[in-house]
Write an enzyme that holds these catalytic residues in place. Structure first.
Site, PDB file in Angstrom:
ATOM      1  CE  LYS A  79      -3.679   2.347   2.548  1.00 54.77           C
ATOM      2  NZ  LYS A  79      -4.722   2.237   3.574  1.00 54.77           N
ATOM      3  CG  ASP A  95     -12.597   6.074   6.010  1.00 54.48           C
ATOM      4  OD1 ASP A  95     -13.787   6.360   5.769  1.00 54.48           O
ATOM      5  OD2 ASP A  95     -11.685   6.180   5.171  1.00 54.48           O
TER       6      ASP A  95
HETATM    7  P1  ADP Z   1      -7.402   3.923   0.851  1.00 54.81           P
HETATM    8  O1  ADP Z   1      -6.880   4.727   1.994  1.00 54.81           O
HETATM    9  O2  ADP Z   1      -6.852   4.403  -0.408  1.00 54.81           O
HETATM   10  O3  ADP Z   1      -8.893   3.809   0.864  1.00 54.81           O
HETATM   11  P2  ADP Z   1      -7.359   1.065   1.512  1.00 54.81           P
HETATM   12  O4  ADP Z   1      -6.462   0.494   2.543  1.00 54.81           O
HETATM   13  O5  ADP Z   1      -8.784   1.193   1.860  1.00 54.81           O
HETATM   14  O6  ADP Z   1      -6.751   2.460   1.024  1.00 54.81           O
HETATM   15  O7  ADP Z   1      -7.208   0.186   0.201  1.00 54.81           O
HETATM   16  C1  ADP Z   1      -7.875   0.485  -0.991  1.00 54.81           C
HETATM   17  C2  ADP Z   1      -8.463  -0.783  -1.601  1.00 54.81           C
HETATM   18  O8  ADP Z   1      -7.433  -1.735  -1.836  1.00 54.81           O
HETATM   19  C3  ADP Z   1      -9.444  -1.488  -0.689  1.00 54.81           C
HETATM   20  O9  ADP Z   1     -10.746  -1.013  -0.860  1.00 54.81           O
HETATM   21  C4  ADP Z   1      -9.312  -2.931  -1.087  1.00 54.81           C
HETATM   22  O10 ADP Z   1     -10.126  -3.212  -2.191  1.00 54.81           O
HETATM   23  C5  ADP Z   1      -7.867  -3.045  -1.514  1.00 54.81           C
HETATM   24  N1  ADP Z   1      -7.035  -3.564  -0.407  1.00 54.81           N
HETATM   25  C6  ADP Z   1      -6.357  -2.850   0.506  1.00 54.81           C
HETATM   26  N2  ADP Z   1      -5.684  -3.633   1.373  1.00 54.81           N
HETATM   27  C7  ADP Z   1      -5.934  -4.898   0.990  1.00 54.81           C
HETATM   28  C8  ADP Z   1      -5.512  -6.192   1.470  1.00 54.81           C
HETATM   29  N3  ADP Z   1      -4.701  -6.315   2.536  1.00 54.81           N
HETATM   30  N4  ADP Z   1      -5.949  -7.287   0.822  1.00 54.81           N
HETATM   31  C9  ADP Z   1      -6.768  -7.162  -0.253  1.00 54.81           C
HETATM   32  N5  ADP Z   1      -7.190  -5.997  -0.747  1.00 54.81           N
HETATM   33  C10 ADP Z   1      -6.789  -4.862  -0.155  1.00 54.81           C
HETATM   34 MN    MN Z   2     -10.110   2.768   2.100  1.00 57.68          MN
END
Ligand code: ADP
Ligand code: MN
Length: 533
Positions: free
Chosen positions: A128, A233
């Protein structure tokens, strides 16, 4: 040779991160800690490479968008680009042996880009990339004045803070048996975590036990609060449903303590998000929902965490940024970077050189009045000399740190596999050309195009069979696109909608936070409190 591709990244790009190119890139990162742009002379001084050579290297780095030349009013200099920062983080994670491959983008948020990847043993993981300065970046392009450029350093700082905070929370929450992805590592603005093989709740249309899921989610909110925390959130975009109806929570940088002065508002907002979602999606409305005042506090994860590396000042900066959407928040404070203790007294060393130059220019214009100001000038010179010695100390420290980074991360033979994939638009392209049609572009490292096309077709078929969602990211050995451009677009649109809603909610909450009469939920809570946390 280290080769990584992401978005439209050149496969061979990492080649330029070897030797002196890598030194200069790291030097630029060091310089960015307290300069909005890093002048060539300073890069040369930190990297301890001859100015002429640095100039050529900078040309190469610019060509590949790892750094960018900014023509400032006071002085020209280089700034590290988002791409350059991504590369530094990825390279380091590879050098540590944490990341072995990078694959497709699986998530697009306002504040992050999420990629699937693999470790050295080809186990799935998630990378991420935090992007907190994204909004500022757009503004820079729109309005290229000197003041706007000051926002450059803040995206580095805040993105790194967000990543550190998220990693700290992921680790601490897992230790308390919260259903969260496994925290693997953090470097700069990148969090590495376990891949959740599930569906984001916003894509789920049917569940077997709707009330059961509702209660599970409300109890999770209560569990957070009983640990002194509010997710902040907690909505269908940050909840993932697994096969066995298990729920996983993601996305933690905006977490707040239940001691936050707006805690009740954040808590109620999380609760309201779930209620609204259930009403809208499943036609499920329940009068049972928790309120913060009814939660019994059992643990102090919030203070435990602020004691562990993620300092109060960092917390304050990040909260300020989230609260006000002010991604430049830290710059109003006196210090610049928590890594360097001397920073408190340093101020902006970038202006040292500028000041000296400026004063020299001013000299020509000075008249007899100058004589009367002799004393003042003397003081100024004295001050300048003091600044210079502080500058020397800073330079020495920056150089030292650069050497450490080069030693730790600068292995020349870091190997990273990149499975060929459909390239996705870069951050900038998404921001500026979101209406344009994206042309999927296959990059094949091995030149094995036929095989790749076949596998891609196969993969597409497989994806079609999947229900609802396309988080088809099973293995690093897989080939082809796991997320179609239309899907990315859809998600971007959804995120935008979500963010709009967030803003609306926030405004509403601010107005009513005090006046809102809270109905007692003690009965409901009695129920939650008994559940196993
Ligand atoms: P943001 O702050 O941009 O919303 P998120 O952590 O919510 O970041 O991640 C964005 C998207 O990426 C999530 O909605 C999900 O679909 C996917 N995602 C994030 N972390 C994971 C994970 N550990 N495993 C699978 N999908 C993930
Ligand atoms: Mn998110």
């Amino acid at each position: 040779l280290l080769s990584i591709q992401m978005g439209r990244m050149d496969v061979n790009l990492m080649r330029y991160l070897e030797g002196e190119h890598f030194r200069v890139l790291v030097a630029c990162e060091m310089g960015m800690k307290n300069h909005e742009v890093v002048p060539l002379a300073l890069l040369a001084a930190i990297a301890k490479i001859h100015r002429g050579a640095v100039s050529k290297i900078c040309g190469d780095l610019c060509k590949h968008s790892l750094i960018a030349l900014e023509r400032g009013i006071k002085c020209d200099g280089y700034r590290l680009t988002v791409r350059g920062y991504d590369f530094l983080a990825l390279r380091a994670l590879c050098a540590r042996g944490v990341v072995g491959s990078v694959g497709n983008q699986i998530g697009v948020g306002k504040e992050s880009d999420v990629y699937v990847g693999g470790d050295a043993e080809l186990n799935d993981l998630v990378l991420k990339f935090h992007r907190l300065g994204r909004t500022s970046f757009r503004r820079i392009k729109e309005k290229r004045d000197y003041h706007q450029k000051r926002k450059n350093a803040s995206w580095l700082y805040l993105s790194r803070l967000a990543a550190q905070k998220e990693f700290a929370f992921l680790s601490a929450l897992a230790a308390r048996n919260f259903p969260v992805p496994k925290a693997i590592d953090v470097c700069r603005h990148v969090v590495v975590m376990g891949l959740i093989d599930g569906i984001t709740l916003c894509h789920v249309d049917q569940v077997e036990d709707v009330p059961g899921l509702y209660h599970k989610l409300m109890s999770l909110i209560v569990k957070f609060a009983s640990h002194g925390l509010i997710h902040g959130d907690f909505n269908e975009f940050n909840l993932m449903l697994l096969k066995d109806d298990k729920i996983m929570v993601i996305d933690f940088p905006q977490m707040v303590s239940t001691d936050h002065h707006n805690a009740e508002y954040y808590f109620d907002r999380d609760v309201e998000c779930i209620r609204t979602f259930f009403r809208r999606k499943f036609g499920f409305d329940s009068e049972e929902f928790p309120s913060l005042s009814d939660v019994v506090r059992r643990h102090n994860l919030d203070s435990e965490l602020s004691a562990s590396g993620f300092t109060k000042i960092m917390q304050k900066d990040l909260n300020k940024a989230y609260d006000e959407g002010d991604f430049n928040a830290h710059e109003s404070d006196e210090y610049e970077d928590e890594d360097e203790e001397e920073d408190d007294e340093e101020g902006d060393e970038g202006s040292d050189m500028e000041t000296i130059k400026e004063e020299e220019e001013e000299k020509d214009e000075k008249d007899e009045e100058e004589l009367e100001d002799e004393k003042k000038v003397g003081e100024k010179t004295k001050k300048r000399l003091e600044t210079c010695s502080r500058f020397d100390a800073w330079l020495e420290e920056a150089s030292k740190q650069m050497e450490e980074v080069v030693k730790e991360e600068g292995h020349e033979h870091v190997d990273i596999i990149t499975h060929p994939h459909q390239t996705l638009p870069s951050v900038e392209e998404r921001e500026y050309k979101s209406d344009e049609e994206e042309t999927p572009q296959l990059v094949d490292e091995n030149g094995d195009e036929v095989k790749e096309k076949e596998e891609k077709k196969e993969k597409r078929e497989r994806n079609k069979k999947r229900t609802n969602q396309t988080v088809g990211t099973r293995s690093v050995m897989s080939v082809g696109s796991t997320i179609a451009p239309e899907e990315v677009k859809r998600r971007v649109a959804m995120e935008l909608r979500q963010n709009k809603e967030k803003t609306k909610l926030r405004a509403k909450g601010k107005q009513s936070a005090v006046s809102r009469g809270r109905k007692s939920n003690r009965d409901t809570i009695g129920e939650y409190a008994g559940w196993d946390f």
